[in-house]
Motif scaffolding. Structure first.
Motif: not given
Length: 137
Positions: A3-17, A66-75, A79-80
């Protein structure tokens, strides 16, 4: 299943957002303000509805949030929205609402650490999730 994204993928998504938010709101600072307000509004409303709502539809919507929050915390391994806020503020040192729980401890001289904050976060999530499950029965 991972479920968890790689650090590079997380950073890419956050930077795009962050870029997308900056385009929409005209500046990073204004975008950060709206992300913070939206973040706190959604989370506090969901938690409040889970704990206090007598309306079953509102309760179900809050549980879904709340379920979406918990899911996204895992991904996102956290907290994104906090990650997005940090990217928009260009700061690694950004405090969320959870730090309010630690202020009384700091005032009496108790050392607050990242592990203490993590403990507060985990137990808060466990308590809210338990309340949701108990009320759903």
């Amino acid at each position: 299943m991972q479920l968890q994204l790689s650090r590079l993928k997380r950073e890419e998504i956050i930077n795009q957002l962050a870029c997308y938010c900056e385009e929409i709101f005209g500046s990073k600072r204004r975008a950060a303000f709206y992300v913070v307000v939206g973040h706190y509004t959604v989370v506090l409303s969901a938690v409040g509805a889970i704990i206090f709502s007598n309306n079953s539809t509102i309760f179900r919507i809050a549980v879904a949030c709340w379920a979406i929050v918990i899911f996204l915390h895992n991904v996102f391994d956290g907290c994104f929205l906090v990650r997005l806020e940090r990217a928009l503020f260009d700061s690694k040192k950004w405090y969320g609402i959870w730090h309010l729980f630690l202020i009384p401890l700091e005032m009496i001289g108790y050392p607050t650490t990242r592990s203490l904050l993590d403990l507060v976060l985990v137990w808060s999530a466990v308590i809210v999730t338990s309340i949701a499950l108990l009320r759903a029965m």
